[in-house]
Design a protein around this motif. Sequence first.
Motif, PDB file in Angstrom:
ATOM      1  N   GLY A  14       0.824  -1.213   0.000  1.00  0.00           N
ATOM      2  CA  GLY A  14       0.000   0.000   0.000  1.00  0.00           C
ATOM      3  C   GLY A  14       0.849   1.249   0.000  1.00  0.00           C
ATOM      4  N   ARG A  17       0.539   5.874  -2.065  1.00  0.00           N
ATOM      5  CA  ARG A  17       0.035   7.178  -1.594  1.00  0.00           C
ATOM      6  C   ARG A  17      -0.181   7.109  -0.080  1.00  0.00           C
ATOM      7  N   ARG A  39      -1.850  -1.545  -6.170  1.00  0.00           N
ATOM      8  CA  ARG A  39      -2.460  -2.059  -7.411  1.00  0.00           C
ATOM      9  C   ARG A  39      -2.180  -1.150  -8.600  1.00  0.00           C
ATOM     10  N   ALA A  64       0.358  -5.008  -7.826  1.00  0.00           N
ATOM     11  CA  ALA A  64      -0.389  -6.241  -7.592  1.00  0.00           C
ATOM     12  C   ALA A  64      -1.428  -6.021  -6.509  1.00  0.00           C
ATOM     13  N   ASP A  65      -2.456  -6.874  -6.546  1.00  0.00           N
ATOM     14  CA  ASP A  65      -3.506  -6.825  -5.522  1.00  0.00           C
ATOM     15  C   ASP A  65      -3.110  -7.773  -4.389  1.00  0.00           C
ATOM     16  N   ILE A  66      -2.796  -7.185  -3.249  1.00  0.00           N
ATOM     17  CA  ILE A  66      -2.274  -7.955  -2.116  1.00  0.00           C
ATOM     18  C   ILE A  66      -3.303  -8.944  -1.563  1.00  0.00           C
ATOM     19  N   SER A 144      -5.016   0.610  13.665  1.00  0.00           N
ATOM     20  CA  SER A 144      -5.774   1.850  13.863  1.00  0.00           C
ATOM     21  C   SER A 144      -6.100   1.965  15.345  1.00  0.00           C
ATOM     22  N   PRO A 188      -2.710   4.502  14.150  1.00  0.00           N
ATOM     23  CA  PRO A 188      -2.909   5.929  13.887  1.00  0.00           C
ATOM     24  C   PRO A 188      -4.332   6.354  14.226  1.00  0.00           C
ATOM     25  N   GLY A 189      -4.455   7.629  14.590  1.00  0.00           N
ATOM     26  CA  GLY A 189      -5.770   8.262  14.656  1.00  0.00           C
ATOM     27  C   GLY A 189      -6.110   8.805  13.280  1.00  0.00           C
ATOM     28  N   SER A 190      -6.820   9.917  13.250  1.00  0.00           N
ATOM     29  CA  SER A 190      -7.255  10.486  11.965  1.00  0.00           C
ATOM     30  C   SER A 190      -6.103  11.233  11.308  1.00  0.00           C
ATOM     31  N   ILE A 191      -5.667  10.716  10.180  1.00  0.00           N
ATOM     32  CA  ILE A 191      -4.488  11.245   9.480  1.00  0.00           C
ATOM     33  C   ILE A 191      -4.954  11.878   8.169  1.00  0.00           C
TER      34      ILE A 191
END
Length: 259
Positions: A14, A17, A39, A64-66, A144, A188-191
């Motif tokens: 992933g 981005r 992907r 690729a699609d993990i 999360s 993580p919280g809201s990133i």
Amino acid sequence: MDLELTGKTALITGASRGIGRAIAASLASENCNLLLCARGAEALEATAHELRVAHGVRVETAAADITQPDVPARLVESARQHFGSLHILVGNAGGNSRGRFEDTTDEAWAEIMDLNVYSHLRTARAAIPVLKASGGGSMIFVASIFGREAGGAGLSIYNTTKSALISAAKIMAVELGGDKIRVNTVAPGSIRFPGGSWDKRVQADPEAMKQFVAANIPMGRFGRADEVADVVSFLASARASWVSGACLTIDGVQSHSLI
Ligand SMILES: NC(=O)c1ccc[n+]([C@@H]2O[C@H](COP(=O)([O-])OP(=O)(O)OC[C@H]3O[C@@H](n4cnc5c(N)ncnc54)[C@H](OP(=O)(O)O)[C@@H]3O)[C@@H](O)[C@H]2O)c1
């Protein structure tokens, strides 16, 4: 502080981005060689190109699609072939499927279980022998805060899968301690980052998001992807040599859990 990451090799899922890309940039800035997976080939290659130019490290890509069961092992093999070793696995790919529990479907559960749990378990299983052969290493999975505590209505699938990931990583850490393989998760919280889910919500309703931040994040702003990435680089590094089986929150005090 020398993280001693120069020349290490890392596989990041992933990574085109958002948080995954920031993790790739952080590890590249520490002179790691990288294999990046996502992907979409175009965005992935653009990220790789930027990191090669900025940091002078080797960056390979695998579009690729993990969630496809054969992909994790192929990725790890690709890292081994390119670099001859693997020291760091960052399982970052993940997603959400919102909806009231009574309306969720087997298909929705299966899709997010595949992405948030099984992809990481398969990648870890494939990576372990290569990490052992490389003399040890570090695996970090991006969970999360809503794997550590209740996220609220509509998040049954997300909450369950992130909790499962934290649990699995803890047991991996127990089993792999003797092999010099550390396993940790981050929560993580809201990133917010350009084009990300929180950024879209801010664009759609800035006032509501201002109120959300004021009500939920004591430090008064969204987190940044690089603030997650630098914690991941620390966990990947020799400076975290006594940290395994941990789940570190990175959330500006957004979450309420005491542990
Ligand atoms: N953003 C937040 O506020 C936040 C908070 C807590 C936890 N997290 C977690 O942090 C991680 C990253 O979040 P993010 O917000 O950066 O996500 P994002 O913006 O949606 O980016 C996800 C990355 O994963 C790739 N990806 C998605 N599905 C994939 C698949 N099936 N196979 C391979 N690659 C795939 C995407 O590229 P392609 O679409 O091209 O495949 C992209 O590079 C996730 O696990 C998320 O649950 C995020």
